[in-house]
Design an enzyme around this catalytic site. Structure first.
Site, PDB file in Angstrom:
ATOM      1  N   SER A   1       0.821  -1.207   0.000  1.00 31.57           N
ATOM      2  CA  SER A   1       0.000   0.000   0.000  1.00 31.57           C
ATOM      3  C   SER A   1       0.860   1.265   0.000  1.00 31.57           C
ATOM      4  O   SER A   1       1.634   1.457  -0.920  1.00 31.57           O
ATOM      5  CB  SER A   1      -0.959  -0.051   1.184  1.00 31.57           C
ATOM      6  OG  SER A   1      -2.064   0.735   0.894  1.00 31.57           O
ATOM      7  N   HIS A  59      -7.755  -5.708   1.137  1.00 30.48           N
ATOM      8  CA  HIS A  59      -6.536  -4.905   1.091  1.00 30.48           C
ATOM      9  C   HIS A  59      -5.580  -5.371   2.201  1.00 30.48           C
ATOM     10  O   HIS A  59      -5.827  -5.111   3.386  1.00 30.48           O
ATOM     11  CB  HIS A  59      -6.950  -3.453   1.331  1.00 30.48           C
ATOM     12  CG  HIS A  59      -5.828  -2.484   1.311  1.00 30.48           C
ATOM     13  ND1 HIS A  59      -5.153  -2.155   0.164  1.00 30.48           N
ATOM     14  CD2 HIS A  59      -5.253  -1.743   2.300  1.00 30.48           C
ATOM     15  CE1 HIS A  59      -4.228  -1.262   0.447  1.00 30.48           C
ATOM     16  NE2 HIS A  59      -4.259  -1.002   1.734  1.00 30.48           N
TER      17      HIS A  59
HETATM   18  C1  GTR Z   1      -5.386   4.341   2.377  1.00 25.07           C
HETATM   19  C2  GTR Z   1      -4.894   5.219   1.264  1.00 25.07           C
HETATM   20  C3  GTR Z   1      -4.233   4.370   0.232  1.00 25.07           C
HETATM   21  C4  GTR Z   1      -3.271   3.362   0.838  1.00 25.07           C
HETATM   22  C5  GTR Z   1      -3.741   2.802   2.156  1.00 25.07           C
HETATM   23  C6  GTR Z   1      -2.665   2.070   2.983  1.00 25.07           C
HETATM   24  O1  GTR Z   1      -6.104   5.018   3.323  1.00 25.07           O
HETATM   25  O2  GTR Z   1      -5.984   5.902   0.730  1.00 25.07           O
HETATM   26  O3  GTR Z   1      -3.600   5.188  -0.734  1.00 25.07           O
HETATM   27  O4  GTR Z   1      -2.017   3.871   0.942  1.00 25.07           O
HETATM   28  O5  GTR Z   1      -4.268   3.759   2.970  1.00 25.07           O
HETATM   29  O6  GTR Z   1      -1.513   2.479   3.034  1.00 25.07           O
HETATM   30  O7  GTR Z   1      -3.029   1.051   3.580  1.00 25.07           O
END
Ligand code: GTR
Length: 399
Positions: free
Chosen positions: A235, A377
Site C-alpha cells: 500500500s 486490502h
Molecule cells: C489508504 C490510502 C491508500 C493506501 C492505504 C494504505 O487510506 O488511501 O492510498 O495507501 O491507505 O496504506 O493502507
C-alpha cells in the site's frame, strides 16, 4: 445553545463531506473517462526513443525528473556520514534456522542524524551470501517482531527463511512519522531546504530514501547478496517501494502490493482513490506541486506506467486484492501493460495476457508480473508465496 448549534453544524458538514468523498470515487468501469497516456517513448523534444541507449541517456533521466518535480520530490543523494552497528544478534533464532541481527543505521548531515533500525534474519543453511527481501514496513512494528513471539502473516519471516532468502524490514516512522504534523521529524531534518521547495521530498520520498540506506548497509554485509535484493512494500509502503526502486538501481526486484493511487495504478482512469483524495487525506506524502493535479489527472506530464518503466529491465511484481477497488486492480494491470514497451527495448518479453488474469491467477514468469488475490486490502502469506516464486524465477533459483 450556541455550542449545541455548532456541534449540529459540524455534524452536518461532516456528513456532507463524507457523502462527497464517496461520490468523488468512481467504481464503475463504464464511468472511466476516455484518456490518453503520455507516451513513455517520446522525449520532451518529440523524438521517438527506439533503443535502450536512447532510453537510458535521454528519456529515462527526463521521466525521473518529471516524477521528482511533480509527485515524489527530490531525493537527496549526499550525506556527511553513515554508520552501521549490530546492536544485538542471535545466531540460532527461529529454532536454529536463522541468524538474527538488529542493525542500527545512523545517517548524519548538517549536524542532524536519523536512526534506522533494521531487523534482519539470514538463513543458517546458506553456503553463499543470501538473496534478500526487504520490507518497507508501514504497519505496526509488532509485524516484524525480532523475538518471533509475534508471528504475523504480513511478514512471514520463517517462510522466507525456509525458501533460502534473508528477510529484513525497517519501519517508516524511523524516517518520517506518517502524519502531517510530524513527518518532518526525521530525514527532513537532515535536509531542511526540502521543506520549502515545491518539489521537495516528503514522507513517501523519505521512506524510499531509507530503503536505499539499508541497501548501503547490505553491500557491507557478507551474509547478504546485495545484487539480489527484492524490495517490497504494501500500500503506502508499495508506493515507496516503486519510487525507491526507480531511483536506486541497486534493487534487483521491486514488489508493490496493493499500492493503488500514486503507486502502481494509472491516475488517468480516476478509479477508486483519486489525486485530490490522496492529497487531501495525506498532504505529507507527496510534494507541493502534486496538489496542482487535484481534479486534473489529465494534466500530469506522467502516469504510473512510466514509474514502472523507470525500473526496467529489472523485474516488477504488482498485486491487488479483489475487494480493494480503492486501489484499482484494472488500472494497476494496465500500468504494467503500458510499461511493456520499455522492457521491450531490453529484449524482454512480458507474459502478461491482454486482459487482466482471473482471481488468484498469478502471472509470474515474466519481467512484469501480476496477480489479483481474492480478498481484502492486505499483504498475506498467499502474496508472499508468489513473491518467493517470482524471486526464484528471476534469480535463477527455480526448480
Ligand atoms: C489508504 C490510502 C491508500 C493506501 C492505504 C494504505 O487510506 O488511501 O492510498 O495507501 O491507505 O496504506 O493502507
Amino acid at each position: 445553545m450556541k455550542a449545541y448549534l455548532l456541534t449540529c453544524l459540524s455534524l452536518i458538514i461532516c456528513i456532507q463531506l463524507h457523502a462527497q468523498n464517496h461520490e468523488e470515487s468512481n467504481y464503475e468501469e463504464s464511468k472511466v473517462p476516455a484518456y490518453t497516456l503520455p507516451d513513455v517513448l517520446k522525449s520532451s523534444d518529440n523524438k521517438t526513443i527506439k533503443n535502450k541507449k536512447a532510453w537510458e541517456k535521454i528519456r529515462r533521466p527526463e521521466v525521473l525528473t518529471l516524477f521528482e518535480d511533480n509527485i515524489y520530490g527530490q531525493v537527496p543523494k549526499s550525506f556527511e556520514d553513515i554508520r552501521f552497528s549490530v546492536l544485538s544478534e542471535d545466531k540460532s533464532s527461529m529454532n536454529g534456522k536463522a541468524h538474527r541481527k538488529d542493525v542500527l543505521i545512523e545517517v548524519s548531515n548538517q549536524n542532524k542524524s536519523v536512526r534506522i533500525n533494521l531487523v534482519l534474519f539470514t538463513p543458517n543453511k546458506a553456503i553463499k551470501p543470501s538473496p534478500a527481501f526487504l520490507l518497507i514496513n508501514n504497519r505496526g512494528k509488532e509485524n516484524t517482531d525480532p523475538s518471533r513471539k509475534i508471528i504475523s502473516e504480513f511478514w512471514p519471516a520463517e517462510l522466507v527463511i525456509d525458501a533460502g532468502y534473508a528477510i529484513a524490514a525497517f519501519h517508516v516512522s524511523d524516517l518520517a512519522p506518517d502524519n502531517k504534523a510530524e513527518f518532518m521529524n526525521g530525514v527532513m531534518q537532515l535536509y531542511p531546504e526540502q521543506l520549502s521547495a515545491d518539489n521537495g521530498m516528503r514522507a513517501i520520498g523519505a521512506w524510499g530514501w531509507g530503503a536505499s540506506r539499508v541497501m548501503d548497509y547490505f553491500v557491507t554485509d557478507p551474509q547478504i547478496n546485495a545484487k539480489k535484493v527484492a524490495l517490497t512494500g504494501h500500500s503506502r509502503g508499495g508506493k515507496a517501494s516503486l519510487w525507491a526502486a526507480a531511483q536506486d538501481q541497486r534493487f534487483a526486484i521491486c514488489i508493490t502490493n496493493c499500492s493503488g493511487s500514486t503507486g502502481a495504478a494509472l491516475a488517468r482512469r480516476q478509479f477508486g482513490e483519486r489525486v485530490r483524495r490522496i492529497n487531501t487525506s495525506f498532504p505529507h506524502w507527496f510534494n507541493t506541486n502534486y496538489k496542482k493535479f487535484n481534479d486534473h489527472e489529465e494534466l500530469l506530464p506522467v502516469d504510473q506506467h512510466m514509474l514502472i518503466s523507470l525500473i526496467a529491465p529489472r523485474p516488477v511484481y504488482a498485486t491487488n486484492a479483489s475487494e480493494d477497488l480503492w486501489a484499482d486492480p484494472k488500472g494497476t494491470f494496465l500500468s504494467l501493460k503500458n510499461a511493456e514497451d520499455v522492457y521491450g527495448l531490453y529484449g524482454l518479453k512480458s507474459k502478461l495476457p491482454e486482459v487482466p488474469p482471473g482471481l488468484n491467477y498469478p502471472v509470474i514468469e515474466s519481467p512484469l508480473a501480476y496477480h489479483n488475490r481474492e480478498g481484502k486490502h492486505d499483504m498475506t502469506v498467499y502474496d508472499w508465496k508468489q513473491f518467493i516464486r517470482f524471486a526464484d524465477y528471476h534469480f535463477g533459483r527455480g526448480k
